[in-house]
Write a protein that holds these residues in place. Structure first.
Motif, mmCIF file in Angstrom:
data_model
loop_
_atom_site.group_PDB
_atom_site.id
_atom_site.type_symbol
_atom_site.label_atom_id
_atom_site.label_comp_id
_atom_site.label_asym_id
_atom_site.label_seq_id
_atom_site.Cartn_x
_atom_site.Cartn_y
_atom_site.Cartn_z
ATOM 1 N N VAL A 183 27.968 35.828 46.054
ATOM 2 C CA VAL A 183 27.167 34.859 45.310
ATOM 3 C C VAL A 183 27.387 34.954 43.801
ATOM 4 O O VAL A 183 26.942 34.083 43.050
ATOM 5 C CB VAL A 183 25.669 34.998 45.639
ATOM 6 C CG1 VAL A 183 25.414 34.613 47.094
ATOM 7 C CG2 VAL A 183 25.161 36.412 45.362
ATOM 8 N N ALA A 184 28.053 35.998 43.341
ATOM 9 C CA ALA A 184 28.417 36.127 41.926
ATOM 10 C C ALA A 184 29.604 37.072 41.856
ATOM 11 O O ALA A 184 29.771 37.949 42.712
ATOM 12 C CB ALA A 184 27.251 36.671 41.094
ATOM 13 N N ASP A 185 30.440 36.889 40.837
ATOM 14 C CA ASP A 185 31.581 37.786 40.696
ATOM 15 C C ASP A 185 32.047 37.835 39.250
ATOM 16 O O ASP A 185 31.684 36.996 38.423
ATOM 17 C CB ASP A 185 32.721 37.386 41.634
ATOM 18 C CG ASP A 185 33.361 36.044 41.295
ATOM 19 O OD1 ASP A 185 32.679 35.190 40.704
ATOM 20 O OD2 ASP A 185 34.548 35.844 41.624
ATOM 21 N N LEU A 186 32.845 38.855 38.955
ATOM 22 C CA LEU A 186 33.425 39.028 37.626
ATOM 23 C C LEU A 186 34.549 40.056 37.720
ATOM 24 O O LEU A 186 34.638 40.816 38.687
ATOM 25 C CB LEU A 186 32.370 39.487 36.609
ATOM 26 C CG LEU A 186 31.623 40.804 36.854
ATOM 27 C CD1 LEU A 186 32.429 42.045 36.444
ATOM 28 C CD2 LEU A 186 30.313 40.812 36.079
ATOM 29 N N GLY A 187 35.392 40.057 36.704
ATOM 30 C CA GLY A 187 36.403 41.087 36.577
ATOM 31 C C GLY A 187 36.048 42.023 35.431
ATOM 32 O O GLY A 187 35.394 41.616 34.457
ATOM 33 N N LEU A 188 36.476 43.278 35.523
ATOM 34 C CA LEU A 188 36.329 44.235 34.434
ATOM 35 C C LEU A 188 37.578 45.104 34.421
ATOM 36 O O LEU A 188 37.883 45.792 35.411
ATOM 37 C CB LEU A 188 35.081 45.094 34.611
ATOM 38 C CG LEU A 188 34.750 46.049 33.462
ATOM 39 C CD1 LEU A 188 34.551 45.286 32.153
ATOM 40 C CD2 LEU A 188 33.515 46.880 33.774
ATOM 41 N N PHE A 189 38.312 45.050 33.292
ATOM 42 C CA PHE A 189 39.599 45.733 33.188
ATOM 43 C C PHE A 189 39.644 46.515 31.878
ATOM 44 O O PHE A 189 38.950 46.166 30.916
ATOM 45 C CB PHE A 189 40.737 44.720 33.286
ATOM 46 C CG PHE A 189 40.742 44.015 34.615
ATOM 47 C CD1 PHE A 189 41.422 44.545 35.689
ATOM 48 C CD2 PHE A 189 40.023 42.842 34.798
ATOM 49 C CE1 PHE A 189 41.389 43.921 36.932
ATOM 50 C CE2 PHE A 189 39.979 42.213 36.030
ATOM 51 C CZ PHE A 189 40.667 42.754 37.098
ATOM 52 N N HIS A 190 40.446 47.563 31.873
ATOM 53 C CA HIS A 190 40.375 48.462 30.722
ATOM 54 C C HIS A 190 41.749 48.968 30.305
ATOM 55 O O HIS A 190 42.698 49.005 31.094
ATOM 56 C CB HIS A 190 39.457 49.653 31.045
ATOM 57 C CG HIS A 190 40.064 50.628 32.023
ATOM 58 N ND1 HIS A 190 40.619 51.819 31.634
ATOM 59 C CD2 HIS A 190 40.202 50.575 33.372
ATOM 60 C CE1 HIS A 190 41.073 52.470 32.689
ATOM 61 N NE2 HIS A 190 40.835 51.727 33.760
ATOM 62 N N GLU A 191 41.821 49.363 29.046
ATOM 63 C CA GLU A 191 42.901 50.189 28.516
ATOM 64 C C GLU A 191 42.223 51.390 27.875
ATOM 65 O O GLU A 191 41.540 51.261 26.852
ATOM 66 C CB GLU A 191 43.753 49.435 27.494
ATOM 67 C CG GLU A 191 44.661 48.398 28.117
ATOM 68 C CD GLU A 191 45.663 47.813 27.123
ATOM 69 O OE1 GLU A 191 45.610 48.181 25.930
ATOM 70 O OE2 GLU A 191 46.490 47.001 27.556
ATOM 71 N N GLY A 192 42.366 52.550 28.499
ATOM 72 C CA GLY A 192 41.674 53.727 28.008
ATOM 73 C C GLY A 192 40.174 53.510 28.045
ATOM 74 O O GLY A 192 39.619 53.008 29.032
ATOM 75 N N PRO A 193 39.460 53.842 26.957
ATOM 76 C CA PRO A 193 37.995 53.750 26.965
ATOM 77 C C PRO A 193 37.440 52.372 26.627
ATOM 78 O O PRO A 193 36.227 52.200 26.543
ATOM 79 C CB PRO A 193 37.589 54.762 25.893
ATOM 80 C CG PRO A 193 38.723 54.735 24.917
ATOM 81 C CD PRO A 193 39.963 54.520 25.748
ATOM 82 N N LEU A 194 38.313 51.384 26.435
ATOM 83 C CA LEU A 194 37.888 50.037 26.060
ATOM 84 C C LEU A 194 38.051 49.099 27.252
ATOM 85 O O LEU A 194 39.121 49.051 27.864
ATOM 86 C CB LEU A 194 38.726 49.532 24.877
ATOM 87 C CG LEU A 194 38.435 48.127 24.351
ATOM 88 C CD1 LEU A 194 37.011 48.026 23.809
ATOM 89 C CD2 LEU A 194 39.456 47.753 23.271
ATOM 90 N N ALA A 195 36.997 48.336 27.579
ATOM 91 C CA ALA A 195 37.030 47.455 28.750
ATOM 92 C C ALA A 195 36.631 46.048 28.374
ATOM 93 O O ALA A 195 35.845 45.826 27.454
ATOM 94 C CB ALA A 195 36.102 47.982 29.847
#
Length: 266
Positions: A183-195
């Motif tokens: 019913v809801a979605d998202l992406g979360l991607f990172h390089e090191g400690p930053l997302a």
């Protein structure tokens, strides 16, 4: 080129994974050959806004670096820094460009929303069927001016890249599930400690239940625990309703991200 602004820097996570980012000194070339219809995968980023004499030079550079249609049918310019003058904008707007403005929000501590949702399950996608459901949801939530067929092709390519990034340990796609339904979605991607968050969407039939804020929070908790993330960035439409949701879980305004886009056919 000097380090881009925070919004532009986190935009580059994605073409750096599976595309090309070339530093030309005063500008960066961003190319994503596998998805030429992706605006933010095929564009130029300058170190300053356009000046009054920059229009022909910027157009020539775009053709030189990214080619002519049919490969890349849009033209997009981003930059770090301030706002161009009216005189600098005039030749772009005469040729069909639109000035876009997004808000870059960031935080070092995502917290629960005022009324967290306790009904849904929040977790990364796991199966082919769940990724297929996310595609259908993202296509359903497209802006009205996007035709379904080309948007579906674009989004399928984009989600395929996100899945490859997830498989490589660079992030995940998260869903909020009520029973078996996404019913809801998202992406979360990172390089090191930053997302950086991507494509936060809630189905219209399930809004005002705290799903969006809770999903943003739960994804951040996962990123902190599993990837060591310490700073989260999200980019929101300047006049969109989602900004208040993001600020309710700890995000604060950092900068405006301006760009000039001429979409296909303009």
């Amino acid at each position: 080129m000097a380090r881009p602004s925070l919004g532009n820097e986190t935009d580059l996570f994605f073409p750096r994974f599976e595309g090309q980012v070339v530093d030309r000194g005063p500008y960066l070339v961003v190319r994503t050959p596998a998805n030429p219809t992706f605006y933010w995968g095929n564009y130029l980023i300058f170190d300053a806004p356009p000046g009054e004499r920059d229009f022909p030079r910027w157009m020539d550079l775009f053709v030189e670096e990214l080619g002519r249609p049919p490969q890349v049918r849009h033209v997009l310019f981003g930059w770090s820094g301030g706002e161009p003058s009216a005189a600098a904008l005039a030749p772009f707007t005469r040729e069909g460009f639109e000035l876009s403005e997004d808000l870059v929000l960031a935080t070092s501590a995502v917290h629960a929303p005022p009324h967290p949702n306790t009904e849904a399950t929040f977790r990364p996608l796991e199966t082919d069927a769940e990724w297929a459901e996310a595609l259908e949801h993202q296509v359903l939530m497209r802006e009205p001016h996007f035709d379904e067929a080309p948007y579906r092709d674009f989004k399928a390519r984009q989600l395929a890249r996100y899945r490859r990034m997830a498989d490589a340990g660079r992030g995940a796609w998260f869903g909020a599930f009520l029973g078996e339904r996404l019913v809801a979605d998202l992406g979360l991607f990172h390089e090191g400690p930053l997302a950086r968050y991507q494509s936060v969407e809630t189905h219209p039939d399930f809004r005002r239940r705290g799903l969006c804020g809770t999903l943003v929070w739960r994804a951040a908790e996962y990123a902190r625990e599993h990837w060591g993330v310490k700073q989260w960035v999200i980019v929101a439409v300047s006049d969109g309703p989602a900004t208040s949701i993001y600020t309710s879980v700890g995000f604060e305004f950092v900068e405006r991200k301006l760009a000039l886009l001429r979409p296909p056919g303009a």
